[in-house]
Design a protein around this motif. Structure first.
Motif: not given
Length: 151
Positions: A26-27, A108
């Motif tokens: 999850w960025p 990411i």
């Protein structure tokens, strides 16, 4: 409006020194959810080739892709996103060190964690069966039924 196509992805089950490699994909770490490294399949390359590429991009590691061990699928009812993932047992080829400053090209993956079987129970890991698959001696292919995505 037609539904979104089902996305196909591959994931690597990499156990090294009794620890499973997990990534936060999850960025900027906007979720604590961890998963096995891997990602979407690109047309024209085999599933193992796609997986080796994804692991290299996300971790810098080179792996030998072995047998499939899990098929998992999940969906997001809010967006109709549906993904089918094929997990493969993988072995590291060469060094098992991920540089602290390693960054995947898409920026990411925000974290890499080597977790023991005991430590996984305290982490937010999907799919739920990943630890069992990673640390069991039974090498049969398993299937996780469709589940909603949890952030």
């Amino acid at each position: 409006m037609p539904p979104n196509p089902v996305r196909l992805a591959t994931r690597a089950v990499i156990v090294h020194k009794h620890r499973l490699l997990l990534v936060n994909a999850w960025p900027a770490g906007r979720s604590t959810l961890l998963c096995a490294p891997g990602g979407g399949v690109e047309s024209g390359a085999s599933l193992p080739d796609n997986l080796a590429r994804e692991v290299r991009e996300e971790t810098g590691l080179t792996v030998r892709v072995g047998a499939p061990c899990l098929i998992n699928e999940f969906y997001d009812p809010r967006s109709s996103f549906h993904q089918v993932e094929v997990f493969f047992r993988c072995a590291i080829v060469g060094a098992a060190t991920i540089p602290e400053d390693w960054q995947d090209p898409e920026k990411i993956v925000s974290d890499h964690i080597w977790a023991s079987e005991h430590e996984i129970s305290d982490l937010n890991v999907k799919p739920d069966s990943l630890a069992i698959i990673a640390f069991e001696n039974d090498h049969a292919l398993s299937y996780d039924a469709l589940e909603p995505i949890v952030l």
